[in-house]
Design a protein around this motif. Structure first.
Motif, PDB file in Angstrom:
ATOM      1  N   GLU A 134       0.775  -1.076   0.216  1.00 16.47           N
ATOM      2  CA  GLU A 134      -0.072  -0.140   0.032  1.00 16.47           C
ATOM      3  C   GLU A 134       0.691   1.406   0.019  1.00 16.47           C
ATOM      4  O   GLU A 134       0.239   2.489  -0.251  1.00 16.47           O
ATOM      5  CB  GLU A 134      -0.813  -0.103   1.165  1.00 16.47           C
ATOM      6  N   HIS A 135       2.155   1.237   0.169  1.00 19.19           N
ATOM      7  CA  HIS A 135       3.152   2.270   0.404  1.00 19.19           C
ATOM      8  C   HIS A 135       3.871   2.614  -0.910  1.00 19.19           C
ATOM      9  O   HIS A 135       3.922   3.683  -1.383  1.00 19.19           O
ATOM     10  CB  HIS A 135       4.023   2.170   1.581  1.00 19.19           C
ATOM     11  N   ALA A 136       4.274   1.392  -1.374  1.00 19.98           N
ATOM     12  CA  ALA A 136       5.348   1.516  -2.698  1.00 19.98           C
ATOM     13  C   ALA A 136       5.099   0.438  -3.544  1.00 19.98           C
ATOM     14  O   ALA A 136       5.003  -0.446  -3.404  1.00 19.98           O
ATOM     15  CB  ALA A 136       6.646   1.910  -2.108  1.00 19.98           C
ATOM     16  N   LEU A 137       5.677   0.737  -4.918  1.00 17.45           N
ATOM     17  CA  LEU A 137       6.130  -0.201  -5.792  1.00 17.45           C
ATOM     18  C   LEU A 137       7.398  -0.192  -6.190  1.00 17.45           C
ATOM     19  O   LEU A 137       8.289   0.897  -6.306  1.00 17.45           O
ATOM     20  CB  LEU A 137       5.358   0.063  -7.276  1.00 17.45           C
ATOM     21  N   ARG A 138       8.034  -1.334  -6.240  1.00 18.65           N
ATOM     22  CA  ARG A 138       9.464  -1.582  -6.496  1.00 18.65           C
ATOM     23  C   ARG A 138       9.722  -2.278  -7.720  1.00 18.65           C
ATOM     24  O   ARG A 138       9.142  -3.388  -7.963  1.00 18.65           O
ATOM     25  CB  ARG A 138      10.235  -2.395  -5.350  1.00 18.65           C
ATOM     26  N   VAL A 139      10.465  -1.569  -8.762  1.00 15.05           N
ATOM     27  CA  VAL A 139      10.416  -2.199 -10.248  1.00 15.05           C
ATOM     28  C   VAL A 139      11.947  -2.252 -10.534  1.00 15.05           C
ATOM     29  O   VAL A 139      12.785  -1.377 -10.238  1.00 15.05           O
ATOM     30  CB  VAL A 139       9.700  -0.982 -11.114  1.00 15.05           C
ATOM     31  N   ALA A 140      11.992  -3.487 -10.976  1.00 13.89           N
ATOM     32  CA  ALA A 140      13.659  -3.731 -11.543  1.00 13.89           C
ATOM     33  C   ALA A 140      13.760  -3.317 -13.231  1.00 13.89           C
ATOM     34  O   ALA A 140      13.409  -3.897 -13.975  1.00 13.89           O
ATOM     35  CB  ALA A 140      14.111  -5.108 -11.633  1.00 13.89           C
ATOM     36  N   THR A 141      14.346  -2.149 -13.394  1.00 20.57           N
ATOM     37  CA  THR A 141      14.415  -1.659 -14.646  1.00 20.57           C
ATOM     38  C   THR A 141      16.061  -1.677 -15.047  1.00 20.57           C
ATOM     39  O   THR A 141      16.917  -2.459 -14.426  1.00 20.57           O
ATOM     40  CB  THR A 141      14.333   0.187 -14.836  1.00 20.57           C
TER      41      THR A 141
ATOM     42  N   ALA B 198       6.750   5.569  -4.666  1.00 19.92           N
ATOM     43  CA  ALA B 198       5.664   5.852  -3.514  1.00 19.92           C
ATOM     44  C   ALA B 198       4.299   5.656  -4.082  1.00 19.92           C
ATOM     45  O   ALA B 198       4.330   6.470  -5.411  1.00 19.92           O
ATOM     46  CB  ALA B 198       5.976   7.018  -2.774  1.00 19.92           C
ATOM     47  N   ARG B 199       3.412   5.296  -3.509  1.00 18.69           N
ATOM     48  CA  ARG B 199       2.037   5.135  -4.165  1.00 18.69           C
ATOM     49  C   ARG B 199       1.411   6.411  -4.553  1.00 18.69           C
ATOM     50  O   ARG B 199       0.983   6.776  -5.294  1.00 18.69           O
ATOM     51  CB  ARG B 199       1.213   4.236  -3.368  1.00 18.69           C
ATOM     52  N   ALA B 200       1.871   7.424  -3.471  1.00 19.04           N
ATOM     53  CA  ALA B 200       1.229   8.599  -3.869  1.00 19.04           C
ATOM     54  C   ALA B 200       1.921   9.270  -4.993  1.00 19.04           C
ATOM     55  O   ALA B 200       1.139  10.287  -5.484  1.00 19.04           O
ATOM     56  CB  ALA B 200       1.599   9.617  -2.484  1.00 19.04           C
ATOM     57  N   ASP B 201       2.913   8.940  -5.689  1.00 19.44           N
ATOM     58  CA  ASP B 201       3.405   9.226  -6.815  1.00 19.44           C
ATOM     59  C   ASP B 201       2.950   8.816  -8.111  1.00 19.44           C
ATOM     60  O   ASP B 201       3.380   9.083  -9.202  1.00 19.44           O
ATOM     61  CB  ASP B 201       5.160   9.450  -6.501  1.00 19.44           C
ATOM     62  N   VAL B 202       2.336   7.738  -7.792  1.00 19.47           N
ATOM     63  CA  VAL B 202       1.936   6.945  -9.089  1.00 19.47           C
ATOM     64  C   VAL B 202       0.891   7.443  -9.941  1.00 19.47           C
ATOM     65  O   VAL B 202      -0.326   7.898  -9.333  1.00 19.47           O
ATOM     66  CB  VAL B 202       1.612   5.589  -8.684  1.00 19.47           C
ATOM     67  N   LEU B 203       1.168   7.866 -11.020  1.00 15.61           N
ATOM     68  CA  LEU B 203       0.180   8.497 -11.907  1.00 15.61           C
ATOM     69  C   LEU B 203      -0.633   7.790 -12.913  1.00 15.61           C
ATOM     70  O   LEU B 203      -1.957   7.754 -12.912  1.00 15.61           O
ATOM     71  CB  LEU B 203       0.881   9.600 -12.936  1.00 15.61           C
ATOM     72  N   ALA B 204       0.035   6.437 -13.170  1.00 17.16           N
ATOM     73  CA  ALA B 204      -0.531   5.650 -13.916  1.00 17.16           C
ATOM     74  C   ALA B 204       0.260   4.364 -13.959  1.00 17.16           C
ATOM     75  O   ALA B 204       1.454   4.338 -13.858  1.00 17.16           O
ATOM     76  CB  ALA B 204      -0.932   6.153 -15.450  1.00 17.16           C
ATOM     77  N   ALA B 205      -0.348   3.098 -14.223  1.00 19.78           N
ATOM     78  CA  ALA B 205       0.614   1.819 -13.946  1.00 19.78           C
ATOM     79  C   ALA B 205      -0.487   0.797 -14.825  1.00 19.78           C
ATOM     80  O   ALA B 205      -1.531   0.621 -14.544  1.00 19.78           O
ATOM     81  CB  ALA B 205       0.863   1.405 -12.738  1.00 19.78           C
ATOM     82  N   LYS B 206       0.143  -0.060 -15.339  1.00 18.97           N
ATOM     83  CA  LYS B 206      -0.329  -1.433 -16.048  1.00 18.97           C
ATOM     84  C   LYS B 206       0.768  -2.323 -16.472  1.00 18.97           C
ATOM     85  O   LYS B 206       1.967  -2.050 -16.289  1.00 18.97           O
ATOM     86  CB  LYS B 206      -1.005  -1.041 -17.421  1.00 18.97           C
ATOM     87  N   ALA B 207       0.369  -3.419 -16.673  1.00 19.67           N
ATOM     88  CA  ALA B 207       1.238  -4.788 -17.154  1.00 19.67           C
ATOM     89  C   ALA B 207       1.558  -4.473 -18.607  1.00 19.67           C
ATOM     90  O   ALA B 207       0.461  -4.087 -19.331  1.00 19.67           O
ATOM     91  CB  ALA B 207       0.709  -5.770 -16.669  1.00 19.67           C
TER      92      ALA B 207
END
Length: 340
Positions: free
Chosen positions: A46-53, A61-70
């Motif tokens: 509920e707080h964050a997403l961690r992505v391996a780029t 941070a979840r509060a900074d997510v504007l959009a997301a999808k697979a």
């Protein structure tokens, strides 16, 4: 700077933010601009997403997510998307269309269990590294399945050819006495190249119906490996994809042919194709493929896959006529009986 092609990501699909999925996350930067994190989703709460780029891990941070999808896997060679996808990547795509009731990860391997309903949902998918030496990995696989009263199975993808292919893993399994079961071909096609329902007429007096869940008539016509009925675990596996459709052909009130379509980002899958014996060789399976293709096109699936037993010459001919071609193969390795 964005890691994806120009243009904003317009959607926020929370149900697609599954650990292990390839995702793109558009997020707000401290200066007010936006960036895209494209890669494997390593963690989500509920707080964050961690992505391996490609440039390293990004914590958003979840509060900074504007959009997301697979998003679909990247190409590994030249060709159209259904041809350019790698073997391991396509295996992971297909795994999301037929999810087990239970999953445990061993490094990159997936250990899957669903009360024994289908090999796909009750085998260790051996793609990538298990994170430990192969002997230790195979011991862990055996424990996982024996503890659940299941026969240990390992799904071994390999190029089209002899089931003995599969590299070091196949060699290790053969050396331990694990036998080959169910050599299978994975066929793919560009969804737009597949015939639509308007191009595949039904015999007079027959009609089609479709629904988002299988009703009792659909389930009654589907007999996996000759089983008289679909068990409770099977009913759950059948509706395990992000989205699915259950198509059938009816002769009066009776369901005489069935198929299942499923969806993941960029891909449609076709499974559970079956026709009652007295209605075979009438083009019903071809019409079911066309119905699923129309459904997939309407949902933006660029590519479509299906799996067929290597020895099923009639089904292979049907699928090849519809526009499918072999991408790769896989087989299961089954452990010897446990010592008494």
């Amino acid at each position: 700077m964005s890691q994806v092609p120009p243009g904003p990501v317009h959607v926020r699909r929370e149900h697609e933010l599954v650990v292990g999925a390839r995702v793109v996350v558009r997020h707000r930067l401290p200066d007010g601009s936006a960036a895209d994190a494209l890669g494997e989703l390593l963690a989500a709460d509920e707080h964050a997403l961690r992505v391996a780029t490609r440039r390293g891990e990004v914590l958003v941070a979840r509060a900074d997510v504007l959009a997301a999808k697979a998003v679909p896997p990247p190409p590994v060679r030249r060709g159209r998307p259904h041809e350019a996808v790698g073997v391991d990547d396509l295996e992971l795509v297909m795994a999301e269309h037929w999810r087990p009731l239970e999953r445990a990860d061993l490094g990159r391997w997936r250990l899957r269990a669903a009360d024994g309903f289908t090999g796909r949902a009750n085998s260790a998918l051996a793609v990538g590294s298990p994170g430990v030496p192969l002997p230790a990995a195979l011991e862990a696989v055996e424990r996982f399945y024996r503890e659940r009263g299941l026969v240990p199975l390992v799904a071994v993808p390999h190029p089209v050819g002899a089931p003995g292919e599969g590299g070091e893993l196949a060699g290790q399994l053969a050396g331990r006495g694990w036998s080959v079961r169910t050599p299978t071909l994975v066929l793919t096609a560009a969804t737009d190249d597949l015939p639509g329902a308007a191009e595949v007429p039904l015999p007079p007096g027959l009609r089609t119906a479709a629904g988002a869940a299988p009703d009792e008539a659909w389930l009654g016509a589907y007999h996996y490996q000759g089983a008289p009925e679909v068990p409770p675990a099977g009913r759950r596996v059948l509706v395990s994809a992000d989205e699915q459709v259950f198509v059938r052909v009816l002769d009066g009130p009776r369901t005489v042919a069935v198929a299942r379509g499923s969806l993941s980002p960029g891909w449609a899958g076709i499974t559970a194709v079956e026709t009652v014996p007295e209605h075979r060789r009438r083009g019903l399976a071809r019409r079911l493929l066309a119905e699923v293709a129309d459904w997939a096109r309407a949902r933006g699936a660029v590519s479509t896959y299906l799996q067929v037993a290597e020895g099923n010459a009639a089904a292979r001919a049907l699928y090849e006529r519809a526009g499918f071609a072999a991408h790769h193969a896989y087989h299961y390795r089954v452990a010897p009986s446990a010592p008494s």
